[in-house]
Design a protein around this motif. Sequence first.
Motif, PDB file in Angstrom:
ATOM      1  N   PRO A   1       1.780   2.447  18.193  1.00 18.80           N
ATOM      2  CA  PRO A   1       1.559   1.233  18.988  1.00 18.80           C
ATOM      3  C   PRO A   1       0.690   0.196  18.309  1.00 18.80           C
ATOM      4  O   PRO A   1       0.667  -0.958  18.729  1.00 18.80           O
ATOM      5  N   TRP A   2      -0.046   0.551  17.268  1.00 16.09           N
ATOM      6  CA  TRP A   2      -0.905  -0.440  16.605  1.00 16.09           C
ATOM      7  C   TRP A   2      -0.418  -0.789  15.206  1.00 16.09           C
ATOM      8  O   TRP A   2      -1.141  -1.363  14.413  1.00 16.09           O
ATOM      9  N   GLY A   3       0.826  -0.436  14.887  1.00 16.69           N
ATOM     10  CA  GLY A   3       1.419  -0.872  13.630  1.00 16.69           C
ATOM     11  C   GLY A   3       1.561   0.228  12.614  1.00 16.69           C
ATOM     12  O   GLY A   3       0.571   0.614  11.995  1.00 16.69           O
ATOM     13  N   GLY A   4       2.785   0.717  12.440  1.00 13.72           N
ATOM     14  CA  GLY A   4       3.018   1.790  11.489  1.00 13.72           C
ATOM     15  C   GLY A   4       4.213   1.557  10.602  1.00 13.72           C
ATOM     16  O   GLY A   4       4.799   2.506  10.065  1.00 13.72           O
ATOM     17  N   GLU A   5       4.598   0.281  10.428  1.00 20.12           N
ATOM     18  CA  GLU A   5       5.752  -0.041   9.588  1.00 20.12           C
ATOM     19  C   GLU A   5       5.282  -0.761   8.327  1.00 20.12           C
ATOM     20  O   GLU A   5       4.465  -1.680   8.394  1.00 20.12           O
ATOM     21  N   TYR A   6       5.831  -0.339   7.176  1.00 19.09           N
ATOM     22  CA  TYR A   6       5.352  -0.813   5.878  1.00 19.09           C
ATOM     23  C   TYR A   6       6.516  -1.122   4.957  1.00 19.09           C
ATOM     24  O   TYR A   6       7.580  -0.510   5.044  1.00 19.09           O
ATOM     25  N   ALA A   7       6.274  -2.051   4.041  1.00 23.25           N
ATOM     26  CA  ALA A   7       7.275  -2.375   3.022  1.00 23.25           C
ATOM     27  C   ALA A   7       7.430  -1.198   2.057  1.00 23.25           C
ATOM     28  O   ALA A   7       6.525  -0.384   1.885  1.00 23.25           O
ATOM     29  N   ASP A   8       8.582  -1.138   1.408  1.00 22.69           N
ATOM     30  CA  ASP A   8       8.884  -0.019   0.506  1.00 22.69           C
ATOM     31  C   ASP A   8       7.870   0.088  -0.625  1.00 22.69           C
ATOM     32  O   ASP A   8       7.500   1.196  -1.027  1.00 22.69           O
ATOM     33  N   ASP A   9       7.426  -1.075  -1.160  1.00 22.35           N
ATOM     34  CA  ASP A   9       6.471  -1.002  -2.267  1.00 22.35           C
ATOM     35  C   ASP A   9       5.116  -0.457  -1.810  1.00 22.35           C
ATOM     36  O   ASP A   9       4.429   0.244  -2.560  1.00 22.35           O
ATOM     37  N   VAL A  10       4.743  -0.736  -0.566  1.00 21.79           N
ATOM     38  CA  VAL A  10       3.494  -0.192  -0.023  1.00 21.79           C
ATOM     39  C   VAL A  10       3.610   1.321   0.131  1.00 21.79           C
ATOM     40  O   VAL A  10       2.697   2.074  -0.236  1.00 21.79           O
ATOM     41  N   LEU A  11       4.730   1.792   0.640  1.00 22.72           N
ATOM     42  CA  LEU A  11       4.929   3.235   0.807  1.00 22.72           C
ATOM     43  C   LEU A  11       4.927   3.955  -0.539  1.00 22.72           C
ATOM     44  O   LEU A  11       4.361   5.052  -0.668  1.00 22.72           O
ATOM     45  N   ALA A  12       5.518   3.326  -1.544  1.00 19.35           N
ATOM     46  CA  ALA A  12       5.524   3.928  -2.883  1.00 19.35           C
ATOM     47  C   ALA A  12       4.112   4.001  -3.449  1.00 19.35           C
ATOM     48  O   ALA A  12       3.717   5.011  -4.055  1.00 19.35           O
ATOM     49  N   ALA A  13       3.329   2.933  -3.249  1.00 13.79           N
ATOM     50  CA  ALA A  13       1.943   2.945  -3.713  1.00 13.79           C
ATOM     51  C   ALA A  13       1.126   3.993  -2.962  1.00 13.79           C
ATOM     52  O   ALA A  13       0.268   4.665  -3.553  1.00 13.79           O
ATOM     53  N   ASN A  14       1.393   4.140  -1.674  1.00 10.56           N
ATOM     54  CA  ASN A  14       0.694   5.147  -0.887  1.00 10.56           C
ATOM     55  C   ASN A  14       0.994   6.560  -1.393  1.00 10.56           C
ATOM     56  O   ASN A  14       0.101   7.420  -1.431  1.00 10.56           O
ATOM     57  N   LYS A  15       2.230   6.788  -1.778  1.00 11.77           N
ATOM     58  CA  LYS A  15       2.583   8.107  -2.288  1.00 11.77           C
ATOM     59  C   LYS A  15       1.805   8.414  -3.568  1.00 11.77           C
ATOM     60  O   LYS A  15       1.294   9.531  -3.753  1.00 11.77           O
ATOM     61  N   ARG A  16       1.687   7.426  -4.430  1.00 17.05           N
ATOM     62  CA  ARG A  16       0.898   7.616  -5.659  1.00 17.05           C
ATOM     63  C   ARG A  16      -0.579   7.865  -5.322  1.00 17.05           C
ATOM     64  O   ARG A  16      -1.239   8.707  -5.944  1.00 17.05           O
TER      65      ARG A  16
END
Length: 305
Positions: A86-101
Amino acid sequence: MPWVHGPAICYSGYREGQSPDTGDYPSYEEIREDLRILARHWRYLRIYDSQRHAELVLEVIRREKMDFKVMLGMAVAAEVSNPNCPWGGEYADDVLAANKRANNRELKRMVKLAKRYRRHVFALSIGNEASVDWNDHMVPVERLIEFTRVLKRKTSHPITFCENYVPWRDKLKPLGAELDFISIHTYPVWEHRSIDEALDFTKENYFSVKHHYPDKPVIITEAGWTTTSNGRGIDPHNASQALQDRYYRELVEWTDCEQILTFVFEAFDEPWKGSPDPHEPEKHWGVFTVDRKPKQVMRELFPDL
């Protein structure tokens, strides 16, 4: 079990003006002050990451020769979007890739700290509330299994994952098979239970998970009661020091009797959490205030603070 039953508490040392989001960490001296307070009663600490804060906590324990055993955590970032947050959990693909690293780097830091402070770390947690439906840092179960297998290859510590009780009953069963023990969170006040219902609700949460893992230890890594609320998710009348005092005492009496290791949430109030509203409930779960004064629940144990 990889522990002897004893008093346990969740610890984050962030004070006014400090936050993991900004990289403003408490100092060695501030953490030493905190741990000297906590050492008067508790023997187990749960910390939430493997970054600078965690390293300082472990260094203070070692250098000051404190008798703590620590559950070391991983601060994991979202690897998939979660539109249910409810407070925002959608991210761009490049953000998700950086998060994985970033999560891979955090895993390496955990391994390093676990080895360096082997005597002081009693268990490792691969994350915190990263699979429940409403979270903003969703990590797929397959990745959590991957973290677990890496740690099993590179460390000798028991491994767990700290999560709300609900996903343990279905979604997390494949992960549960890989872990050494199961760690649940239970918050009656977040689920609109009164203080008269609270302990029975906690027991129901616990045994609903234990039923699914009869051959594994199941512990509680978060249970507590906020002392202030602006009405965001918790009725202000259901948040007070008196209610926290009662829930704490009933919880500890039951878990001591049953020998269920239970980390009370939490040691000190954390003003950096939640919204800017000073009455935001996220800021007020401590059994001590942010200025290290005991709330009602702790005044008998700490009359001199």
